[in-house]
Write a protein that holds these residues in place. Sequence first.
Motif, PDB file in Angstrom:
ATOM      1  N   GLY A  34       0.829  -1.197   0.000  1.00  0.00           N
ATOM      2  CA  GLY A  34       0.000   0.000   0.000  1.00  0.00           C
ATOM      3  C   GLY A  34       0.863   1.245   0.000  1.00  0.00           C
ATOM      4  N   SER A  38      -0.850   4.597   4.546  1.00  0.00           N
ATOM      5  CA  SER A  38      -2.098   3.830   4.433  1.00  0.00           C
ATOM      6  C   SER A  38      -2.440   3.063   5.703  1.00  0.00           C
ATOM      7  N   LYS A  40      -0.074   0.542   7.170  1.00  0.00           N
ATOM      8  CA  LYS A  40       0.591  -0.763   7.217  1.00  0.00           C
ATOM      9  C   LYS A  40       1.370  -0.966   8.526  1.00  0.00           C
ATOM     10  N   HIS A 203       6.758  -2.314   0.286  1.00  0.00           N
ATOM     11  CA  HIS A 203       6.351  -1.477  -0.842  1.00  0.00           C
ATOM     12  C   HIS A 203       6.672  -2.136  -2.177  1.00  0.00           C
ATOM     13  N   LEU A 219      -3.545  -2.251   1.314  1.00  0.00           N
ATOM     14  CA  LEU A 219      -4.134  -1.442   2.366  1.00  0.00           C
ATOM     15  C   LEU A 219      -4.104   0.017   1.904  1.00  0.00           C
ATOM     16  N   TYR A 220      -5.249   0.675   1.975  1.00  0.00           N
ATOM     17  CA  TYR A 220      -5.350   2.062   1.511  1.00  0.00           C
ATOM     18  C   TYR A 220      -6.356   2.803   2.386  1.00  0.00           C
ATOM     19  N   LYS A 221      -5.929   3.935   2.906  1.00  0.00           N
ATOM     20  CA  LYS A 221      -6.776   4.760   3.774  1.00  0.00           C
ATOM     21  C   LYS A 221      -7.356   3.969   4.942  1.00  0.00           C
ATOM     22  N   TYR A 241       0.128   2.374  -7.578  1.00  0.00           N
ATOM     23  CA  TYR A 241      -1.133   2.322  -6.833  1.00  0.00           C
ATOM     24  C   TYR A 241      -2.220   3.229  -7.397  1.00  0.00           C
ATOM     25  N   LYS A 245      -6.225   3.519  -6.366  1.00  0.00           N
ATOM     26  CA  LYS A 245      -6.773   4.753  -5.801  1.00  0.00           C
ATOM     27  C   LYS A 245      -7.959   5.226  -6.641  1.00  0.00           C
TER      28      LYS A 245
END
Length: 250
Positions: A34, A38, A40, A203, A219-221, A241, A245
């Motif tokens: 992510g 985000s 992690k 990453h 994993l995002y936001k 990404y 997004k």
Amino acid sequence: MLEVRNLHARIGDKEILKGINLTIKDGETHAIMGPNGSGKSTLSSVLVGNPLYEVTEGTATFNGKNLLDMAPEDRAHEGLFLSFQYPVEIPGVSMTNFMRAAINEKRKSEGKEPLNAAEFLKLVREKRKIVELDSKLTSRPVNEGFSGGEKKRNEIFQMAMLEPTLRILDETDSGLDVDALRIVAEGVNKLKTPQTSTIVITHYDRLLDLIKPDIVHVLYKGKIVKTAGPELAKIIEEKGYDWIKAEIDG
């Protein structure tokens, strides 16, 4: 082994995890990828009980036990291990004394007798070979004066000594050259068993070429927004990404 449901966590007034759902079975290797920020590393910190983070909602069970009710040291005794992105130095505390204390505390929690000096040194010699750790480093203070690669090898050496059942590697590849990355990854792979599971936070796809994941999450936001097989890491390596997004943010 690990069951996380609707996990929310914050630091201060800032909510970072916003409903994590994650299931990890015995023997599985999961990669969590992510963009920066985000959540992690926050997830890894929450799982091991970092007191800076407050869990505001949700559950996490580890081998059927309520993980969130345990003190950090009890989580470690139960078999949880975190390899830090930036391992800290502990001046004045030798690696030998540090590891002997850690090993014997774990044995005490299991109702076992402590290792005597000869048994402990034999274990050190055996485990040190796994990550090609110089014998001189084990007599020096913890991580003091170690290079970046030596610190990461030392983390995997500690993992080998403690034999955890769930290993969390938080950007272990950060700052490693090709040779150090190979040695660290080989150490992780040698320690894998059908009863041990791994979370690899990274990453980059290069680490996942060496530590093969069964499942990759993005994993995002503060949420896991995409889950697939190892091919997902390859797509992220090629496309970044932005496409994820765009899907999430519309």
